[in-house]
Design a protein around this motif. Structure first.
Motif, PDB file in Angstrom:
ATOM      1  N   ALA A 398       0.940  -1.197   0.044  1.00  0.00           N
ATOM      2  CA  ALA A 398       0.212  -0.043  -0.027  1.00  0.00           C
ATOM      3  C   ALA A 398       0.898   1.109   0.089  1.00  0.00           C
ATOM      4  O   ALA A 398       2.053   1.128   0.506  1.00  0.00           O
ATOM      5  CB  ALA A 398      -0.772   0.028   1.182  1.00  0.00           C
ATOM      6  N   SER A 422     -10.510   1.799  -2.538  1.00  0.00           N
ATOM      7  CA  SER A 422      -9.871   0.626  -2.063  1.00  0.00           C
ATOM      8  C   SER A 422     -10.350   0.050  -0.695  1.00  0.00           C
ATOM      9  O   SER A 422     -10.651   1.010  -0.156  1.00  0.00           O
ATOM     10  CB  SER A 422      -8.330   0.831  -2.064  1.00  0.00           C
ATOM     11  OG  SER A 422      -7.802   1.508  -0.876  1.00  0.00           O
ATOM     12  N   ALA A 459      -1.593   4.476  -7.681  1.00  0.00           N
ATOM     13  CA  ALA A 459      -2.616   4.118  -8.119  1.00  0.00           C
ATOM     14  C   ALA A 459      -2.537   3.728  -9.489  1.00  0.00           C
ATOM     15  O   ALA A 459      -3.035   2.583  -9.881  1.00  0.00           O
ATOM     16  CB  ALA A 459      -3.957   4.924  -7.867  1.00  0.00           C
ATOM     17  N   PRO A 464      -2.571  -0.181  -4.214  1.00  0.00           N
ATOM     18  CA  PRO A 464      -3.638   0.501  -3.312  1.00  0.00           C
ATOM     19  C   PRO A 464      -3.156   1.747  -2.765  1.00  0.00           C
ATOM     20  O   PRO A 464      -2.079   1.666  -2.179  1.00  0.00           O
ATOM     21  CB  PRO A 464      -4.265  -0.512  -2.385  1.00  0.00           C
ATOM     22  CG  PRO A 464      -3.774  -1.726  -3.129  1.00  0.00           C
ATOM     23  CD  PRO A 464      -2.576  -1.751  -3.990  1.00  0.00           C
ATOM     24  N   TRP A 534      -8.286  -3.196  -4.636  1.00  0.00           N
ATOM     25  CA  TRP A 534      -9.165  -1.865  -5.231  1.00  0.00           C
ATOM     26  C   TRP A 534     -10.641  -2.516  -4.887  1.00  0.00           C
ATOM     27  O   TRP A 534     -10.806  -3.880  -5.430  1.00  0.00           O
ATOM     28  CB  TRP A 534      -8.951  -1.704  -6.636  1.00  0.00           C
ATOM     29  CG  TRP A 534      -7.370  -0.904  -6.749  1.00  0.00           C
ATOM     30  CD1 TRP A 534      -6.248  -1.666  -7.003  1.00  0.00           C
ATOM     31  CD2 TRP A 534      -7.031   0.122  -6.374  1.00  0.00           C
ATOM     32  NE1 TRP A 534      -5.200  -0.877  -7.127  1.00  0.00           N
ATOM     33  CE2 TRP A 534      -5.727   0.387  -6.479  1.00  0.00           C
ATOM     34  CE3 TRP A 534      -7.892   1.439  -6.019  1.00  0.00           C
ATOM     35  CZ2 TRP A 534      -5.019   1.555  -6.333  1.00  0.00           C
ATOM     36  CZ3 TRP A 534      -6.967   2.831  -5.701  1.00  0.00           C
ATOM     37  CH2 TRP A 534      -5.744   2.665  -5.830  1.00  0.00           C
ATOM     38  N   SER A 538     -13.519   0.180  -9.321  1.00  0.00           N
ATOM     39  CA  SER A 538     -12.427   1.250  -9.242  1.00  0.00           C
ATOM     40  C   SER A 538     -11.735   1.131 -10.504  1.00  0.00           C
ATOM     41  O   SER A 538     -11.570   0.130 -10.876  1.00  0.00           O
ATOM     42  CB  SER A 538     -11.332   0.917  -8.061  1.00  0.00           C
ATOM     43  OG  SER A 538     -10.012   1.658  -8.279  1.00  0.00           O
ATOM     44  N   LYS A 541      -8.629  -1.307 -10.458  1.00  0.00           N
ATOM     45  CA  LYS A 541      -8.516  -2.674 -10.157  1.00  0.00           C
ATOM     46  C   LYS A 541      -7.954  -3.654 -11.206  1.00  0.00           C
ATOM     47  O   LYS A 541      -7.255  -4.509 -10.900  1.00  0.00           O
ATOM     48  CB  LYS A 541     -10.150  -3.165  -9.934  1.00  0.00           C
ATOM     49  CG  LYS A 541     -10.461  -4.343  -9.339  1.00  0.00           C
ATOM     50  CD  LYS A 541     -11.773  -4.667  -8.872  1.00  0.00           C
ATOM     51  CE  LYS A 541     -11.984  -6.016  -8.213  1.00  0.00           C
ATOM     52  NZ  LYS A 541     -11.237  -6.999  -8.577  1.00  0.00           N
ATOM     53  N   ARG A 544      -4.132  -3.543 -11.264  1.00  0.00           N
ATOM     54  CA  ARG A 544      -3.586  -4.432 -10.000  1.00  0.00           C
ATOM     55  C   ARG A 544      -3.592  -5.720 -10.235  1.00  0.00           C
ATOM     56  O   ARG A 544      -2.814  -6.692 -10.276  1.00  0.00           O
ATOM     57  CB  ARG A 544      -4.490  -4.217  -8.761  1.00  0.00           C
ATOM     58  CG  ARG A 544      -3.481  -4.839  -7.584  1.00  0.00           C
ATOM     59  CD  ARG A 544      -2.457  -4.306  -7.268  1.00  0.00           C
ATOM     60  NE  ARG A 544      -1.984  -4.532  -5.863  1.00  0.00           N
ATOM     61  CZ  ARG A 544      -0.568  -4.435  -5.569  1.00  0.00           C
ATOM     62  NH1 ARG A 544       0.204  -3.914  -6.129  1.00  0.00           N
ATOM     63  NH2 ARG A 544      -0.572  -4.464  -3.863  1.00  0.00           N
TER      64      ARG A 544
END
Ligand SMILES: [Zn+2]
Length: 549
Positions: A398, A422, A459, A464, A534, A538, A541, A544
């Motif tokens: 994070a 998130s 991001a 996140p 996420w 989002s 997402k 990631r």
């Protein structure tokens, strides 16, 4: 400026020990104190640090101070054996030709630079020329898999100029499920639109200005783009940049639509539908830009506390150290932009967090403290970090970012910027609840603040990222009073020489609580094996998910 006063180190660590021995495990242990923040805030915002402008003596002093503080707290260097990460940048001054000509089947139209349009380039060639290049209207210029949206489907815009609307299809529709209604998504930002156009190989990108969805008048664009701009130095990297980017006024855009035989009233409605099809406008544009460039290197400062159990997994705290240096004098003749709140305060908080983590039992995961450069010029220090991460993104749990602490005293709430993004906000809410506080949605979601500080670059590569702002529910005097304090700051101090540290005006009691909160959140992550993600919906997402199993 006031003199730096000594911190009572002995006293605060003794207190920490007593506190530690009588609390249950996993409870709030290290108490952040005002004395952990204030001396750094005073020093970094003092006239001596000259407003902390990159490439100046102000930078030299600031990064030396940060390195020294990290070292004396006993933190390890965060980049191999160095506390620094070089950030090579280039400043570009674009001088566009005074006119642009548009050729249509009906004849020629001449547009006046600055009045009708504003153009610039991120390319570093000394001259950028474009001659009879085809214009394509591409709606909002968005590719958003989570909304099943692709404005670039079934069209080739390579080496063409795309014309697109600002903001996203949901804005101004009252339809909450069309993107996020009036809450701006990442796809609404002009930065995104230029990047997406470049990903499709467009030669140029022109955004149609419109005051309400843009959030500001055309004059803001005229003023801010008619100057030298900083970018990352991309020499030697195979990164495609469009030849030019820019904005055109709404009246000019409407003339172009008319020339192209498009009904300007209907076109917005069509662009708001997912089946919208981009199309050639049967118009061709010609103009040129002269370019002057200068290369220079600034520095991010980075330190860490290695984890005991999963040292390859990291929690990264960020705060930008830079501000605006010397600039236009205010009515008192003061030309030094001290940037006390923005962001000597967040940098002080970063140092306070480093001390807090160092005072405790070694965390299980590695905790990184990253102070980035050139935020004010376009989030460049964090952008460089995201493109050249020291710690792999797959192993970064994070990011927690700080840009301006609360200077108004205790608040019951914090402002959650980018609500619903998130799982980190659930952790934050749990920590808030423990101390009888709460989070509230940011007051102006249409302004897109989640995309306007350094966490955003984390991001963008899928990490996140948590970003909170000062709340407005004042502990004693309530929301109206809290709101008034914030409005007053924006009007009187934001990006002005008057953003100075003044103990008679500032009350750090609320900042202490907010920094404590961010410490508690980071500490929980640092001592767990949890991977926050996420949330559904989002825009980050899918990024990631593309590299995490
Ligand atoms: Zn800032």
């Amino acid at each position: 400026m006031k003199k730096k006063f000594p911190i009572s180190l002995m006293l605060s660590s003794a207190f920490a020990l007593v506190y530690l021995s009588c609390s249950a495990p996993n409870e709030t242990l290290y108490p952040i104190a005002k004395s952990d923040l204030e001396p750094h805030l005073i020093t970094l915002s003092s006239d001596d640090f000259m407003g902390r402008m990159p490439f100046t003596e102000g930078e030299t002093k600031t990064i030396a101070y940060l390195e020294n503080e990290f070292k004396s707290m006993g933190l390890e260097p965060g980049n191999g054996d160095s506390y620094f990460q070089d950030v090579p940048m280039v400043s570009i001054l674009t001088t566009p030709a005074p006119q642009m000509t548009i050729q249509s089947q009906k004849g020629k139209m001449v547009l006046e630079g600055l009045k009708d349009y504003v153009l610039w380039t991120q390319r570093t060639d000394s001259l950028v020329n474009f001659d009879d290049v085809e214009l394509v209207f591409a709606g909002f210029g968005i590719v958003a898999p989570e909304y099943g949206w692709d404005d670039y489907k079934n069209i080739d815009v390579k080496d063409k100029i795309v014309v697109i609307f600002i903001n996203d299809p949901g804005f101004g529709t009252e339809e909450k499920s069309l993107f996020k209604g009036n809450t701006m998504t990442y796809y609404g930002r002009w930065t995104y639109k230029f990047e997406e156009a470049a990903r499709h190989g467009a030669l140029g990108c022109l955004i149609v200005h419109n005051t309400i969805p843009a959030g500001y008048g055309f004059n803001v664009i005229q003023n801010s783009w008619n100057a030298t701009k900083l970018y990352l130095d991309q020499r030697g990297k195979e990164k495609y940049q469009a030849a030019f980017e820019g904005w055109i006024t709404l009246p000019v855009a409407n003339k172009l639509f008319e020339l192209a035989g498009i009904n300007e009233r209907e076109i917005l409605g069509k662009a708001r539908k997912p089946d919208f099809q981009a199309f050639p406008m049967n118009l061709k544009a010609s103009s040129s830009l002269e370019v002057k460039v200068k290369y220079d290197v600034s520095k991010n400062v980075v330190a860490k506390i290695s984890g005991s159990k999963n040292p390859e997994e990291t929690i990264i705290y960020t705060a930008h150290w830079d501000h605006l240096g010397f600039g236009k004098p205010d009515e008192t003749g003061d030309s030094l932009y001290n940037g006390a709140l923005d962001n000597a305060s967040g940098t002080a908080a970063l140092l306070a967090l480093a001390k807090a983590f160092k005072s405790e039992k070694q965390p299980e995961r590695t905790v990184v403290f990253l102070s980035v450069t050139a935020e004010e010029q376009g989030l460049w220090g964090s952008a460089y970090y995201a493109e050249n991460p020291i710690y792999p993104k797959e192993k970064t749990v994070a990011n927690i970012n700080m840009d301006g602490v609360n200077p108004y005293g205790k608040m019951k709430d914090v402002s959650l910027i980018g609500i619903g993004q998130s799982d980190l906000e659930d952790l934050l809410n749990e920590e808030l609840e423990k101390v009888g506080r709460y989070s509230a949605a940011e007051p102006t979601p249409s302004a897109g603040y989640y995309f306007r500080s350094d966490h955003f670059n984390f991001a963008k590569i899928g990490i996140p990222a948590l970003y909170i702002g000062t709340g407005i529910d004042h502990f004693e005097k309530g929301k109206e009073y809290g709101k008034e304090l914030q409005d007053n700051y924006t009007a009187e101090y934001y990006h002005k020489p008057s953003d100075e540290y003044d103990p008679s005006r500032w009350n750090l009691d609320g900042a202490v609580e907010d920094v404590q909160l961010l410490f508690n959140v980071g500490k929980r992550l640092a001592n767990s094996e949890v991977w926050p993600g996420w949330k559904q919906g989002s825009e980050f997402k899918a990024i990631r998910d593309s590299y995490m199993k």
